[in-house]
Design an enzyme around this catalytic site. Structure first.
Site, PDB file in Angstrom:
ATOM      1  N   CYS A  76      -5.631   0.366   7.325  1.00  0.00           N
ATOM      2  CA  CYS A  76      -6.088   1.016   5.677  1.00  0.00           C
ATOM      3  C   CYS A  76      -7.008   1.175   5.200  1.00  0.00           C
ATOM      4  O   CYS A  76      -7.809   0.924   5.169  1.00  0.00           O
ATOM      5  CB  CYS A  76      -5.885  -0.777   4.709  1.00  0.00           C
ATOM      6  SG  CYS A  76      -5.382  -0.335   3.436  1.00  0.00           S
ATOM      7  N   ARG A  94       3.029   4.996   6.416  1.00  0.00           N
ATOM      8  CA  ARG A  94       3.507   3.577   7.621  1.00  0.00           C
ATOM      9  C   ARG A  94       4.428   2.944   7.466  1.00  0.00           C
ATOM     10  O   ARG A  94       5.279   2.374   8.384  1.00  0.00           O
ATOM     11  CB  ARG A  94       2.670   3.684   8.862  1.00  0.00           C
ATOM     12  CG  ARG A  94       1.299   4.644   9.168  1.00  0.00           C
ATOM     13  CD  ARG A  94       0.532   4.488   9.942  1.00  0.00           C
ATOM     14  NE  ARG A  94      -0.502   4.022   8.731  1.00  0.00           N
ATOM     15  CZ  ARG A  94      -1.993   3.811   9.502  1.00  0.00           C
ATOM     16  NH1 ARG A  94      -2.351   3.681  10.324  1.00  0.00           N
ATOM     17  NH2 ARG A  94      -2.719   3.463   8.556  1.00  0.00           N
ATOM     18  N   CYS A 110       0.840  -1.145  -0.325  1.00  0.00           N
ATOM     19  CA  CYS A 110       0.011  -0.105  -0.195  1.00  0.00           C
ATOM     20  C   CYS A 110       1.314   1.321   0.142  1.00  0.00           C
ATOM     21  O   CYS A 110       2.042   1.903   0.902  1.00  0.00           O
ATOM     22  CB  CYS A 110      -1.064   0.017   1.197  1.00  0.00           C
ATOM     23  SG  CYS A 110      -2.751   1.608   1.305  1.00  0.00           S
ATOM     24  N   ASP A 149       0.181   3.261   1.690  1.00  0.00           N
ATOM     25  CA  ASP A 149       0.800   4.440   3.267  1.00  0.00           C
ATOM     26  C   ASP A 149       1.777   4.911   3.796  1.00  0.00           C
ATOM     27  O   ASP A 149       2.215   3.643   3.930  1.00  0.00           O
ATOM     28  CB  ASP A 149       0.037   3.532   4.511  1.00  0.00           C
ATOM     29  CG  ASP A 149      -0.671   3.483   5.272  1.00  0.00           C
ATOM     30  OD1 ASP A 149       0.624   4.374   6.593  1.00  0.00           O
ATOM     31  OD2 ASP A 149      -2.108   3.940   5.687  1.00  0.00           O
ATOM     32  N   HIS A 165      -2.193  -4.411   5.572  1.00  0.00           N
ATOM     33  CA  HIS A 165      -1.913  -3.351   7.129  1.00  0.00           C
ATOM     34  C   HIS A 165      -3.038  -3.058   7.155  1.00  0.00           C
ATOM     35  O   HIS A 165      -3.748  -3.266   7.151  1.00  0.00           O
ATOM     36  CB  HIS A 165      -0.794  -2.234   6.594  1.00  0.00           C
ATOM     37  CG  HIS A 165      -1.387  -1.494   6.260  1.00  0.00           C
ATOM     38  ND1 HIS A 165      -2.436  -0.225   6.770  1.00  0.00           N
ATOM     39  CD2 HIS A 165      -1.541  -0.971   5.094  1.00  0.00           C
ATOM     40  CE1 HIS A 165      -2.651   0.703   6.122  1.00  0.00           C
ATOM     41  NE2 HIS A 165      -2.923  -0.398   4.692  1.00  0.00           N
TER      42      HIS A 165
END
Length: 743
Positions: free
Chosen positions: A633, A575, A571, A573, A630
Site C-alpha cells: 500500500c 489492484r 483503498c 488502489d 492490502h
C-alpha cells in the site's frame, strides 16, 4: 474425515448391539419384500410363457447369489417385468431348455462385462433411451395381458394384440374379467387407504383378495400350476441343434437389458441411502453369477429389480441380510405353502402385470425427457421396441440421439451481428468439419467489402474448420479482424503450431475477470488506439455484448432501489477489486474507497466518509462493515516516510493515519497466516485495518447498531502477490486465510 458405514466396506466386525439392531431391521424388511416378490415372480413367469416354478427358482437361487456377490448391499434381485417381452419371444422361438442355456450365456457375458470394467459405460446411455425402452416393455406387457384379463389369450406380437383387442373387448366375458377388474381396482385404490392398511403390500393384498373372492364364489378358472413341493433340482439347459445366431442375439439382448436395469436400480438406491457408492462392476459380476445359477437350474433370468429394491430400502433394511432372508422366506413358501399358491387365479396375475406395465410408462420421466429436448429419442425407442423388438428400439434410439447431437453441434453458435457497415461473426462451441457447411453459408451472407470481426469463443477447432476460416479471411475483400476469446486456436493454427487436443489447450481467464490492460493490448491493432479512453470504451463495448445480457435480469430487479448487505471500505488502489475478491455482484456492496482505507474521526473533520457510513448503517441498514487493507500500500509507505512533495491534499488526508502509527508503537506486531510480513509497510497495513475498525466504533450510528446486535465489523487484508484474502481473528491476534474461520 473418513466415514465408516457398517455393512459395506467395513474395517471390522460391528458391535454386538449394533449387529442385533441391524438384524431386527433387516428381518422386518425381508418379510415385506418377500410378500411383494412372490406374486410378482409368478406373474412375470406367467407373462413370458415360462414355467411358473421358474419364477420362484430365480427369486430364490438368483436372488441369493446376487445378494451374496453383488456390489449393492440393498439391491434385491429376481425375475423382472422388463425381460418378459424378450423372454416370451425367446421361449416361442427356442423352447424352454434352450432359453435356460441362453440365460446362462447372458450371465457369462455379464460377468465378462464386469471383469472388463464396462459397467459404467451403461450409465452413458441417454435417459430418453432408458425411459423409452421401459415404456416399450410396459406397453407390450399391457397389450398382451389385457387379453388374459378379458378372458382370452395374448397374441404373438404387440401389433396383433392391438388388432385383436376390439374383438376381445366386444366378446363374451367370463369370471376371469371379474377377477382381473377386482385385482386392478385394489391396486389402484390401495395408495389412498389409511397408512395402517397400506402396511400390507398392494400386490399381495390385490392377489389375496381376488383369490379369496374366486374361492368364496366357487369360480372355476385357470389357476397357478405348481408341483407339490419343489422337485429335485437338476441341470435344465440344452444347447440348440442350430440357429446359433439367434441364440447369440438373444443372449446379448438379455445380458444388456438385465445389466442395464440392475445398474440403474443400484444407482437409484444409492441416491437414497447415502454412504459408500455401489461397486457397479462387482454388481454386474454378481448379477451374471446369479443368471448362471438360475439358468442352470431352470430359472427365469434375474435382474436387480427397482420395485423390490426400493421396497427393501423403504422398509428399513440396513445390510444385504435383508435380501438374503427374503430368499429364505420364498423357499419356505414353496415348500410349505404350495397348496396356497396353487389357488391364485391366473387372471389376478395378469391384472397385476397390467398394473406393473403401466408403471413402466413413467410420466415423470417423460416430462424430464421432454424438458431436455429428447422426446423424439424417447418416441423412436418406444416405437421400435413395441413394433419390432427391444434391441431394435434401443439401436434406433441410439442412432437418433447421435444424429440429434451432431445436429446441435452443426446448427448452434454461428451467427452475424450487424452494426451499420460493420459485421461481427460470432462463433461459439466446438467448431469441426461438421459445422463447415453452415459456417460457409453464414460467412457468405457477409457483404464482400464489409469490415468484419470474427469473434471466436470456441473450445475446439479442427483442421477443416480452420482452413475454412483462414481461406475466407484471405479471400474477403474488406478488413477482417480475428478476435479470439479463450485459447488461441486460430492463432496457433496460423502460426504453424495448431492445438490438436482440448486437454492441452491453455486455461485462459475470461475477459470479464482478466485485467483489461492485458487482453485489450493484445486485440487493439494500432498503437495509436492504445489510449486509456479507447481501452475503457473497448471494455464497455465488451461488457455490453457479453456481460450485460447475462446480468440484465439482476439489474432490472435493482432498478428501483438498493439493499446492500455490506459497507466495504477499502483503498483506492487499482489492484483491489472488491466484488472480485469477495465473489459478490451488483447490489451486494456499498463501497467507499480512499487513499489507505482510512476512517476519519466522527467529529466531522471529513464529512464525505462520515456521510457514507451514516447512510449505509442508518438508511440502508447494512449488516456488516468491512475494512480491507492490502499489501504494497502506497499510503502505508508514505506514513512511514514522507508524502511526495507538492501533494498538499494527500499530506492533509494522511494525517488521519497518525493514529495507526501510534498503535504501531504501543501494540505488538500482528501476524499474517502465523507469521510477520517481511515488509514494514505491510506490517503497518495490518495495524491500520484494526485501527480503522476502532475509529468506526466512534460513530454513534455504528455504536447503536453494534449494541442492538444488528451490525458486525470485519477486518480484511488482501495479499496482492499471493492473491490471498485473510480475515482478522481476535483469538490468534492476527489475520488468518479466509475459509479458516467459520461464519
Amino acid at each position: 474425515m473418513i466415514e465408516i458405514v457398517r455393512g459395506e466396506h467395513d474395517t471390522g466386525p460391528p458391535k454386538h448391539s449394533e449387529h442385533l439392531e441391524n438384524l431386527k431391521h433387516d428381518f422386518l424388511a425381508s418379510i415385506v419384500v418377500f410378500l411383494v416378490a412372490v406374486p410378482l415372480s409368478l406373474g412375470v413367469a406367467f407373462a413370458a410363457g415360462a414355467p411358473l416354478l421358474s419364477g420362484l427358482i430365480s427369486a430364490v437361487v438368483g436372488g441369493l447369489v446376487a445378494s451374496l456377490f453383488g456390489g449393492s448391499p440393498l439391491q434385491v434381485s429376481g425375475p423382472s417385468a422388463a425381460l418378459t417381452v424378450v423372454l416370451a419371444d425367446t421361449i416361442a422361438t427356442h423352447g424352454w431348455p434352450v432359453t435356460c442355456a441362453i440365460t446362462v450365456a447372458a450371465g457369462l457375458l455379464q460377468i465378462l462385462f464386469g471383469l472388463t470394467r464396462a459397467a459404467r459405460a451403461a450409465l452413458a446411455v441417454s435417459p430418453a433411451i432408458v425411459h423409452g425402452l421401459l415404456a416399450g416393455i410396459g406397453v407390450t406387457l399391457v397389450l398382451g395381458q389385457l387379453h388374459v384379463v378379458l378372458g382370452g389369450s395374448a397374441q404373438g406380437s404387440a401389433l396383433a394384440n392391438v388388432l385383436a383387442l376390439p374383438g376381445q373387448v366386444a366378446a363374451h366375458h367370463d369370471q376371469a374379467v371379474l377377477i382381473g377388474v377386482v385385482t386392478l381396482g385394489v391396486l389402484l385404490a390401495w395408495p389412498r387407504l389409511p397408512n395402517a392398511v397400506r402396511r400390507v403390500p398392494a400386490p399381495l393384498a390385490a392377489v389375496a383378495l381376488a383369490t379369496g373372492l374366486s374361492l368364496a364364489t366357487g369360480m372355476t378358472l385357470p389357476r397357478v400350476d405348481l408341483p407339490g413341493g419343489l422337485p429335485p433340482l437338476h441341470l435344465v439347459p440344452r444347447l440348440p441343434d442350430g440357429g446359433w445366431s439367434g441364440f447369440a442375439v438373444a443372449a446379448v439382448t438379455i445380458a444388456l437389458i438385465a445389466g442395464l436395469e440392475s445398474l440403474l436400480s443400484a444407482v437409484s438406491v444409492d441416491k437414497l441411502r447415502g454412504g459408500p457408492r455401489t461397486d457397479l462392476d462387482r454388481e454386474l459380476i454378481g448379477q451374471g453369477a446369479a443368471n448362471v445359477a438360475a439358468g442352470a437350474l431352470g430359472g427365469f433370468p434375474v435382474t436387480g429389480v427397482i420395485v423390490r429394491s426400493m421396497t427393501n430400502f423403504e422398509a428399513g433394511a440396513r445390510t444385504r441380510a435383508s435380501a438374503i432372508l427374503h430368499c429364505c422366506w420364498i423357499l419356505a413358501a414353496c415348500l410349505l405353502l404350495t397348496g396356497v399358491l396353487r389357488l391364485i387365479p391366473l387372471a389376478a396375475l395378469a391384472a397385476l402385470l397390467v398394473y406393473v406395465g403401466t408403471k413402466l410408462v413413467n410420466l415423470h420421466g417423460l416430462k424430464e425427457v421432454r424438458r431436455h429436448g429428447d422426446l423424439p429419442v424417447y418416441a423412436v425407442t418406444l416405437a421400435g421396441a413395441v413394433a419390432v423388438n427391444l434391441l431394435t428400439g434401443v439401436a434406433a434410439g441410439v442412432l437418433l440421439a447421435l444424429a440429434m447431437m451432431l445436429r446441435r453441434m452443426i446448427f448452434s453458435g454461428i451467427h452475424v451481428d450487424r452494426d451499420g457497415d460493420r459485421h461481427r461473426v460470432v462463433i461459439e462451441g466446438a467448431l469441426t468439419f461438421l459445422s463447415v457447411p453452415r459456417l460457409t453459408r453464414v460467412l457468405a451472407e457477409v457483404p464482400p467489402h464489409a469490415e468484419v470481426t470474427l469473434e471466436l469463443l470456441v473450445d475446439y477447432l479442427d483442421h477443416a474448420a480452420f482452413d475454412c476460416l483462414r481461406g475466407w479471411q484471405q479471400a474477403h475483400a474488406g478488413p477482417v479482424t480475428v478476435d479470439e476469446i479463450g485459447h488461441p486456436w486460430f492463432e496457433r493454427g496460423r502460426s504453424g503450431e495448431p492445438t490438436v487436443r482440448r486437454s492441452v489447450a491453455a486455461r485462459v481467464v475470461p475477459r470479464w475477470l482478466a485485467p483489461w490492460s492485458e487482453w485489450q493490448a493484445e486485440h487493439v491493432v494500432l498503437p495509436a488506439q492504445r489510449t486509456a479512453s479507447s481501452l475503457l470504451c473497448r471494455g464497455a463495448s465488451e461488457f455490453q455484448r457479453r456481460t450485460a445480457p447475462l446480468l440484465r435480469d439482476t439489474w432490472s430487479g435493482l432498478a428501483h432501489g438498493q439493499q446492500p448487505h455490506t459497507l466495504f471500505i477499502t483503498c483506492g488502489d487499482a489492484r483491489i477489486v472488491p466484488n472480485l475478491i469477495t465473489t459478490s455482484g451488483p447490489g451486494d456492496l456499498f463501497t467507499v474507497r480512499n487513499i489507505g482505507n482510512l476512517v476519519p474521526p466522527a467529529d466531522g473533520t471529513d464529512s464525505s466518509v462520515g456521510a457514507a457510513i451514516e447512510y449505509a448503517v442508518g438508511v440502508l441498514e447494512v449488516a456488516e462493515i468491512v475494512v480491507c487493507g492490502h499489501s504494497g500500500c502506497g499510503a502505508m509507505k508514505a506514513l512511514l516516510g514522507r508524502p511526495p512533495a507538492g501533494l498538499d491534499q494527500l499530506g492533509s488526508w494522511l494525517r488521519h493515519g497518525e493514529a495507526t502509527l501510534r498503535r504501531r508503537s504501543r501494540e505488538a506486531p500482528l501476524l499474517l497466516g502465523g507469521e510477520r510480513p517481511a515488509a514494514e509497510a505491510d506490517q503497518l497495513a495490518l495495524q491500520n485495518v484494526v485501527q480503522q475498525l476502532e475509529m468506526l466504533r466512534g460513530y454513534p450510528v455504528v455504536a447503536a447498531a453494534l449494541e442492538r446486535g444488528a451490525l458486525r465489523l470485519t477486518g480484511m487484508y488482501f495479499d496482492v502477490g499471493a492473491a490471498q484474502v485473510s480475515l482478522l481473528d481476535d483469538a490468534v491476534r492476527g489475520f488468518v486465510p479466509a475459509g479458516a474461520l467459520e461464519h
